[in-house]
Scaffold this motif. Structure first.
Motif, PDB file in Angstrom:
ATOM      1  N   SER A  49       0.821  -0.664   0.258  1.00  0.00           N
ATOM      2  CA  SER A  49      -0.211   0.040  -0.501  1.00  0.00           C
ATOM      3  C   SER A  49       1.259   1.186   0.301  1.00  0.00           C
ATOM      4  CB  SER A  49      -0.803   0.605   1.087  1.00  0.00           C
ATOM      5  OG  SER A  49      -0.129   0.173   2.480  1.00  0.00           O
ATOM      6  N   PRO A  58      -5.603   5.399  -0.434  1.00  0.00           N
ATOM      7  CA  PRO A  58      -4.242   4.634  -0.491  1.00  0.00           C
ATOM      8  C   PRO A  58      -3.693   3.500  -1.535  1.00  0.00           C
ATOM      9  CG  PRO A  58      -4.933   4.620   1.748  1.00  0.00           C
ATOM     10  CD  PRO A  58      -5.714   4.697   1.439  1.00  0.00           C
ATOM     11  N   ARG A  60      -3.478   0.224  -3.459  1.00  0.00           N
ATOM     12  CA  ARG A  60      -3.032  -0.628  -2.926  1.00  0.00           C
ATOM     13  C   ARG A  60      -2.804  -1.518  -4.076  1.00  0.00           C
ATOM     14  NH1 ARG A  60      -4.109  -0.236   1.909  1.00  0.00           N
ATOM     15  NH2 ARG A  60      -5.875   0.848   3.127  1.00  0.00           N
ATOM     16  N   GLU A 139       4.235  -1.384   3.124  1.00  0.00           N
ATOM     17  CA  GLU A 139       3.646  -0.055   3.684  1.00  0.00           C
ATOM     18  C   GLU A 139       4.389   1.372   3.090  1.00  0.00           C
ATOM     19  OE1 GLU A 139       0.341   1.563   6.653  1.00  0.00           O
ATOM     20  OE2 GLU A 139       1.537  -0.269   6.809  1.00  0.00           O
TER      21      GLU A 139
END
Length: 150
Positions: A49, A58, A60, A139
């Motif tokens: 993400s 966000p 993804r 992330e």
């Protein structure tokens, strides 16, 4: 296979891992700044993400991250600018599935024939994991210094 990078007793990364992380970021940002959007996206996990203040939600997945990188590369080319991402002051702490890395990032923008300027100053918070021996971003959360965090 996922492995956790080694750390000292106080939770900071060992020198070996700190060097590996520094080299990772050097390659990672050189790919982006060089316009290699697909190769840059491959430095993220398949299910990564990516959140930044310019996004409403966000992004993804690696495909979405690559699409955003391609758009950014095209935008810089259309503007006639070269961008360089300078990753500095990275602090690393262990996490359950890898490490959390917090870095200061300055983006230096240079227009064709013009003087360089700092385009943006921000903080980059990454979860880095090892997959098949390679460091990858699982992330990423970007916050800008000129905007309130929220």
């Amino acid at each position: 296979m996922t492995t956790t990078p080694r750390t000292h007793g106080d939770g900071t990364a060992t020198d070996f891992d700190a060097i590996a992380i520094e080299r990772f970021y050097a390659r990672h940002m050189q790919l982006l700044d060089g316009g290699a959007a697909a190769a840059w996206a491959r430095t993220f996990t398949d299910d990564a993400s990516f959140a930044a203040p310019s996004m409403t939600e966000p992004v993804r997945g690696r495909d979405g991250i690559e699409s955003g990188a391609r758009a950014a590369v095209a935008g810089r080319a259309a503007a006639g600018e070269v961008h360089r991402h300078w990753v500095t002051m990275t602090a690393v702490r262990p996490a359950a599935d890898g490490v959390d890395a917090v870095s200061h990032v300055e983006i230096l923008a240079t227009p064709r024939g013009g003087a360089p300027r700092i385009e943006l100053s921000c903080v980059m918070r990454d979860r880095l994991v090892r997959r098949d021996g390679a460091l990858l971003v699982a992330e990423r959360v970007i916050t800008r210094d000129d905007r309130p965090r929220g």
